[in-house]
Design a protein around this motif. Structure first.
Motif, PDB file in Angstrom:
ATOM      1  N   ALA A 268      23.684 155.604  35.155  1.00 11.25           N
ATOM      2  CA  ALA A 268      23.217 156.889  34.631  1.00 11.25           C
ATOM      3  C   ALA A 268      23.469 158.012  35.624  1.00 11.25           C
ATOM      4  O   ALA A 268      23.898 159.112  35.244  1.00 11.25           O
ATOM      5  CB  ALA A 268      21.725 156.798  34.303  1.00 11.25           C
ATOM      6  N   GLY A 269      23.246 157.756  36.903  1.00 13.55           N
ATOM      7  CA  GLY A 269      23.410 158.798  37.901  1.00 13.55           C
ATOM      8  C   GLY A 269      24.854 159.189  38.150  1.00 13.55           C
ATOM      9  O   GLY A 269      25.143 160.358  38.421  1.00 13.55           O
ATOM     10  N   PHE A 270      25.772 158.221  38.056  1.00 14.29           N
ATOM     11  CA  PHE A 270      27.180 158.509  38.330  1.00 14.29           C
ATOM     12  C   PHE A 270      27.999 158.726  37.055  1.00 14.29           C
ATOM     13  O   PHE A 270      29.195 158.982  37.131  1.00 14.29           O
ATOM     14  CB  PHE A 270      27.797 157.374  39.153  1.00 14.29           C
ATOM     15  N   GLY A 271      27.370 158.572  35.902  1.00 17.24           N
ATOM     16  CA  GLY A 271      28.060 158.832  34.640  1.00 17.24           C
ATOM     17  C   GLY A 271      29.145 157.842  34.304  1.00 17.24           C
ATOM     18  O   GLY A 271      30.188 158.217  33.751  1.00 17.24           O
ATOM     19  N   ILE A 272      28.925 156.561  34.633  1.00 17.48           N
ATOM     20  CA  ILE A 272      29.896 155.519  34.324  1.00 17.48           C
ATOM     21  C   ILE A 272      29.177 154.350  33.663  1.00 17.48           C
ATOM     22  O   ILE A 272      27.949 154.316  33.598  1.00 17.48           O
ATOM     23  CB  ILE A 272      30.648 155.039  35.588  1.00 17.48           C
ATOM     24  N   GLY A 273      29.932 153.378  33.182  1.00 19.13           N
ATOM     25  CA  GLY A 273      29.343 152.233  32.499  1.00 19.13           C
ATOM     26  C   GLY A 273      28.807 151.180  33.453  1.00 19.13           C
ATOM     27  O   GLY A 273      29.168 151.136  34.634  1.00 19.13           O
ATOM     28  N   LEU A 274      27.961 150.303  32.913  1.00 21.67           N
ATOM     29  CA  LEU A 274      27.376 149.238  33.716  1.00 21.67           C
ATOM     30  C   LEU A 274      28.436 148.305  34.292  1.00 21.67           C
ATOM     31  O   LEU A 274      28.362 147.888  35.454  1.00 21.67           O
ATOM     32  CB  LEU A 274      26.387 148.429  32.861  1.00 21.67           C
ATOM     33  N   ALA A 275      29.430 147.958  33.465  1.00 25.88           N
ATOM     34  CA  ALA A 275      30.480 147.058  33.925  1.00 25.88           C
ATOM     35  C   ALA A 275      31.275 147.680  35.078  1.00 25.88           C
ATOM     36  O   ALA A 275      31.662 146.991  36.030  1.00 25.88           O
ATOM     37  CB  ALA A 275      31.413 146.700  32.772  1.00 25.88           C
ATOM     38  N   THR A 276      31.498 148.989  35.001  1.00 23.00           N
ATOM     39  CA  THR A 276      32.225 149.689  36.060  1.00 23.00           C
ATOM     40  C   THR A 276      31.420 149.704  37.351  1.00 23.00           C
ATOM     41  O   THR A 276      31.962 149.503  38.444  1.00 23.00           O
ATOM     42  CB  THR A 276      32.551 151.126  35.626  1.00 23.00           C
ATOM     43  N   VAL A 277      30.118 149.930  37.231  1.00 23.91           N
ATOM     44  CA  VAL A 277      29.242 149.899  38.406  1.00 23.91           C
ATOM     45  C   VAL A 277      29.323 148.533  39.077  1.00 23.91           C
ATOM     46  O   VAL A 277      29.464 148.427  40.305  1.00 23.91           O
ATOM     47  CB  VAL A 277      27.790 150.216  38.010  1.00 23.91           C
ATOM     48  N   TYR A 278      29.236 147.488  38.273  1.00 23.28           N
ATOM     49  CA  TYR A 278      29.289 146.118  38.812  1.00 23.28           C
ATOM     50  C   TYR A 278      30.599 145.882  39.545  1.00 23.28           C
ATOM     51  O   TYR A 278      30.607 145.350  40.664  1.00 23.28           O
ATOM     52  CB  TYR A 278      29.128 145.117  37.675  1.00 23.28           C
ATOM     53  N   ARG A 279      31.721 146.274  38.949  1.00 22.64           N
ATOM     54  CA  ARG A 279      33.037 146.046  39.571  1.00 22.64           C
ATOM     55  C   ARG A 279      33.171 146.834  40.867  1.00 22.64           C
ATOM     56  O   ARG A 279      33.673 146.315  41.871  1.00 22.64           O
ATOM     57  CB  ARG A 279      34.159 146.425  38.610  1.00 22.64           C
ATOM     58  N   TYR A 280      32.745 148.081  40.852  1.00 24.41           N
ATOM     59  CA  TYR A 280      32.893 148.930  42.039  1.00 24.41           C
ATOM     60  C   TYR A 280      32.050 148.411  43.208  1.00 24.41           C
ATOM     61  O   TYR A 280      32.509 148.390  44.358  1.00 24.41           O
ATOM     62  CB  TYR A 280      32.484 150.364  41.713  1.00 24.41           C
TER      63      TYR A 280
ATOM     64  N   GLN B  40      32.809 156.167  45.004  1.00 19.14           N
ATOM     65  CA  GLN B  40      32.601 154.716  44.951  1.00 19.14           C
ATOM     66  C   GLN B  40      31.842 154.243  46.185  1.00 19.14           C
ATOM     67  O   GLN B  40      30.955 153.392  46.091  1.00 19.14           O
ATOM     68  CB  GLN B  40      33.929 153.977  44.841  1.00 19.14           C
ATOM     69  N   ALA B  41      32.199 154.799  47.353  1.00 17.15           N
ATOM     70  CA  ALA B  41      31.499 154.440  48.579  1.00 17.15           C
ATOM     71  C   ALA B  41      30.028 154.853  48.502  1.00 17.15           C
ATOM     72  O   ALA B  41      29.135 154.099  48.892  1.00 17.15           O
ATOM     73  CB  ALA B  41      32.175 155.100  49.783  1.00 17.15           C
ATOM     74  N   LEU B  42      29.770 156.032  47.971  1.00 16.84           N
ATOM     75  CA  LEU B  42      28.391 156.506  47.816  1.00 16.84           C
ATOM     76  C   LEU B  42      27.615 155.612  46.852  1.00 16.84           C
ATOM     77  O   LEU B  42      26.443 155.305  47.070  1.00 16.84           O
ATOM     78  CB  LEU B  42      28.395 157.948  47.322  1.00 16.84           C
ATOM     79  N   LEU B  43      28.281 155.192  45.792  1.00 13.85           N
ATOM     80  CA  LEU B  43      27.673 154.291  44.816  1.00 13.85           C
ATOM     81  C   LEU B  43      27.251 152.975  45.482  1.00 13.85           C
ATOM     82  O   LEU B  43      26.108 152.502  45.299  1.00 13.85           O
ATOM     83  CB  LEU B  43      28.672 154.012  43.697  1.00 13.85           C
ATOM     84  N   ALA B  44      28.142 152.384  46.277  1.00 10.77           N
ATOM     85  CA  ALA B  44      27.839 151.120  46.941  1.00 10.77           C
ATOM     86  C   ALA B  44      26.721 151.278  47.968  1.00 10.77           C
ATOM     87  O   ALA B  44      25.847 150.415  48.083  1.00 10.77           O
ATOM     88  CB  ALA B  44      29.101 150.574  47.617  1.00 10.77           C
ATOM     89  N   LEU B  45      26.727 152.381  48.701  1.00 10.20           N
ATOM     90  CA  LEU B  45      25.682 152.612  49.693  1.00 10.20           C
ATOM     91  C   LEU B  45      24.320 152.815  49.042  1.00 10.20           C
ATOM     92  O   LEU B  45      23.297 152.371  49.571  1.00 10.20           O
ATOM     93  CB  LEU B  45      26.040 153.820  50.560  1.00 10.20           C
TER      94      LEU B  45
END
Length: 251
Positions: A60-72, A41-46
């Motif tokens: 696409a890169g982290f294999g999760i949904g758009l809504a999850t990316v937004y929340r994280y 999650q930290a890597l995603l935010a950075l």
């Protein structure tokens, strides 16, 4: 879809710092399971803040949904923003400096022509105004909340209480002519076409000192998300605060 490895020009120290803050956050709210561990999650935010990667690309890169990316990402930004110093807290560090440099910068945003308050007539674009204080070596000390781009730098500095805080601390401050009339603590160049020689020398010295503050602007714009913000203007202040905290954590 093609996927390729990439890199972020940040140290592992920054990653560990953010991961530690997110771990504490999960502990406080009692999270039992997440799709991504805290380090991911930290890597995603950075990746979002430093590289300006879009939600779709990160999903696409982290294999999760758009809504999850937004929340994280939003959670990480809120956690970091809560750690950002107020002006009063930053003044404790600023008082130890010989002098400070005050300057304003515009963060471009994605807005339509009808959004008049956000349009800067000087720079001919929609943006948010952020005031920055740096030390004599151009190191970023503090960044203000974001105001609409049509706000004049002197108005913004007064609204944030920067002028009063510098006057109360008895600090010398160098700034450009946008702060003309700020008062005693803020030093600006002499204006006019036919200046005396000593005034021209003063202006030359003033410019050499003040231009060091441009390093802080380069530090902010090094976080590529700030080069073109496409989010709600209500979130930009927290993004700036998050970047400030990460910058100090990696220094």
């Amino acid at each position: 879809m093609l996927v390729y490895p990439s890199s972020i020009d940040l140290s592992t120290r920054t990653l560990r710092f953010l991961a530690g803050q997110l771990t504490a956050r999960r502990r406080d709210i009692g999270t039992r399971w997440r799709r991504l561990p805290v380090a991911r999650q930290a890597l995603l935010a950075l990746a979002h803040l430093r590289c300006g990667d879009t939600y779709a690309r990160l999903a696409a890169g982290f294999g999760i949904g758009l809504a999850t990316v937004y929340r994280y990402i939003r959670e990480a930004i809120e956690v970091l923003a809560a750690l950002a110093p107020t002006l009063a807290e930053a003044m404790r560090t600023i008082r130890t400096k010989a002098f400070v440099i005050l300057d304003g910068t515009l963060l471009p945003i994605d807005r339509i022509a009808a959004d008049t308050p956000y349009y800067s007539g000087k720079h001919k674009r929609h943006a948010m105004n952020v005031q920055v204080l740096t030390d004599p070596f151009g190191r970023l000390l503090w960044a203000s909340p974001a105001l609409p781009g049509s706000t004049h730098d002197l108005t913004a500095a007064r609204q944030h209480g920067i002028i009063d805080a510098l006057a109360a601390a008895g600090l010398k401050c160098w700034a450009d002519n946008a702060y003309q009339g700020a008062g005693r603590p803020v030093r600006v160049q002499f204006r006019g076409r036919h200046l005396k020689q000593w005034k021209r020398r003063h202006n030359t010295t003033h410019t050499k000192i003040r231009c060091v503050g441009e390093r802080a602007m380069a530090t902010l714009k090094g976080w590529r998300l700030l080069r073109k913000l496409r989010c709600s203007t209500n979130r930009i202040t927290n993004i700036v605060k998050a970047v400030l905290v990460l910058h100090h954590a990696s220094a």
